[in-house]
Design a protein around this motif. Structure first.
Motif, PDB file in Angstrom:
ATOM      1  N   GLY A 179       2.211  10.591 -24.215  1.00 55.83           N
ATOM      2  CA  GLY A 179       1.497   9.329 -24.199  1.00 55.83           C
ATOM      3  C   GLY A 179       1.834   8.348 -23.101  1.00 55.83           C
ATOM      4  N   ILE A 180       2.807   8.669 -22.229  1.00 62.22           N
ATOM      5  CA  ILE A 180       3.076   7.715 -21.149  1.00 62.22           C
ATOM      6  C   ILE A 180       1.855   7.679 -20.232  1.00 62.22           C
ATOM      7  CG2 ILE A 180       5.584   7.821 -21.224  1.00 62.22           C
ATOM      8  CD1 ILE A 180       5.510   9.774 -18.887  1.00 62.22           C
ATOM      9  N   SER A 181       1.693   6.557 -19.557  1.00 61.83           N
ATOM     10  CA  SER A 181       0.521   6.371 -18.714  1.00 61.83           C
ATOM     11  C   SER A 181       0.736   6.933 -17.314  1.00 61.83           C
ATOM     12  CB  SER A 181       0.190   4.880 -18.618  1.00 61.83           C
ATOM     13  OG  SER A 181       1.180   4.219 -17.840  1.00 61.83           O
TER      14      SER A 181
ATOM     15  N   PHE B 179      -3.757  13.843 -18.116  1.00 63.55           N
ATOM     16  CA  PHE B 179      -3.822  12.641 -18.933  1.00 63.55           C
ATOM     17  C   PHE B 179      -5.119  12.663 -19.731  1.00 63.55           C
ATOM     18  CE2 PHE B 179      -1.242  11.675 -15.245  1.00 63.55           C
ATOM     19  CZ  PHE B 179      -0.147  11.031 -15.791  1.00 63.55           C
ATOM     20  N   SER B 180      -5.081  12.118 -20.918  1.00 61.25           N
ATOM     21  CA  SER B 180      -6.282  12.014 -21.742  1.00 61.25           C
ATOM     22  C   SER B 180      -7.261  11.056 -21.072  1.00 61.25           C
ATOM     23  CB  SER B 180      -5.917  11.506 -23.135  1.00 61.25           C
ATOM     24  OG  SER B 180      -5.537  10.141 -23.059  1.00 61.25           O
TER      25      SER B 180
ATOM     26  N   GLN C 292      -3.383   8.736 -21.318  1.00 63.31           N
ATOM     27  CA  GLN C 292      -2.064   9.070 -21.850  1.00 63.31           C
ATOM     28  C   GLN C 292      -1.705  10.520 -21.519  1.00 63.31           C
ATOM     29  OE1 GLN C 292      -2.708   8.115 -25.993  1.00 63.31           O
ATOM     30  NE2 GLN C 292      -1.801   6.102 -25.692  1.00 63.31           N
TER      31      GLN C 292
ATOM     32  N   CYS D 196      -0.713  14.150 -21.848  1.00 64.64           N
ATOM     33  CA  CYS D 196      -0.788  15.092 -22.961  1.00 64.64           C
ATOM     34  C   CYS D 196      -0.352  16.499 -22.561  1.00 64.64           C
ATOM     35  CB  CYS D 196      -2.164  15.094 -23.605  1.00 64.64           C
ATOM     36  SG  CYS D 196      -3.524  15.151 -22.474  1.00 64.64           S
TER      37      CYS D 196
ATOM     38  N   ASN E 231      -0.559  15.226 -28.722  1.00 67.34           N
ATOM     39  CA  ASN E 231      -1.841  14.591 -28.449  1.00 67.34           C
ATOM     40  C   ASN E 231      -2.743  15.439 -27.551  1.00 67.34           C
ATOM     41  OD1 ASN E 231      -0.443  14.256 -26.046  1.00 67.34           O
ATOM     42  ND2 ASN E 231      -1.088  12.142 -25.743  1.00 67.34           N
TER      43      ASN E 231
END
Length: 165
Positions: A32-34, A76-77, A81, A83, A157
């Motif tokens: 979940g980190i950006s 990233f999602s 985030q 994943c 995620n």
């Protein structure tokens, strides 16, 4: 004096709650980190889309370089985030052996990956992975002595890493 001690305690507590990284997951990441958080440690280059159609970034750096991969791929999602993290090793005979040994030591022997001819997988269904990981897989290519590997870390995620319809 008590006021100063209280102020110091508050500052220490607040800095301990910082989410600046590196984090405790693979290559110093976490679920979940950006992208901006990763970019504090890595120069990310957009290289296209992965097999699910989500943007794929590559870098020679990671928040923690302890795994000594030749490159790192970040997915990233659509919400931004992390994943999926993939580590690529050009020659496992000299670079990936410590990582694979660490994974076997931490989680036990992996299961043969039925999807990949020469691959293994640790799934959270069978293994207690921690670090919010859903699955770790390793895919090997080439012939000895020149074998490359891709080690993928899918976070819980990972379902969010599909484009929104």
């Amino acid at each position: 004096m008590k006021a100063w001690m209280s102020l110091i305690a508050i500052c220490v507590a607040l800095s301990g709650c910082s989410d600046d990284g590196p984090w405790g997951g693979p290559a110093g990441t976490k679920m979940g980190i950006s992208k901006k958080q990763v970019e504090k440690y890595s120069v990310l280059e957009l290289v296209g889309k992965n097999d699910t159609g989500v943007a794929l970034y590559i870098s020679k750096q990671a928040p923690s370089m302890s795994s000594a991969a030749d490159s790192y791929e970040y997915v990233f999602s659509p919400a931004g985030q992390l994943c999926i993290l993939q580590m690529r090793f050009d020659n496992v005979n000299k670079t990936a052996s410590p990582l694979m040994l660490n994974l076997k030591t931490k989680y036990g022997l992996p299961v043969k990956d039925p999807v990949v001819p020469w691959g293994v997988v640790w799934s959270s269904e069978k293994y207690k992975l921690g670090d919010s990981l859903a699955e770790i897989s390793a895919e090997f290519q080439g012939k000895e002595p020149s074998v490359s590997a891709v080690v993928s870390f899918s976070f819980e995620n990972v379902k969010d890493c599909k484009p929104q319809s």
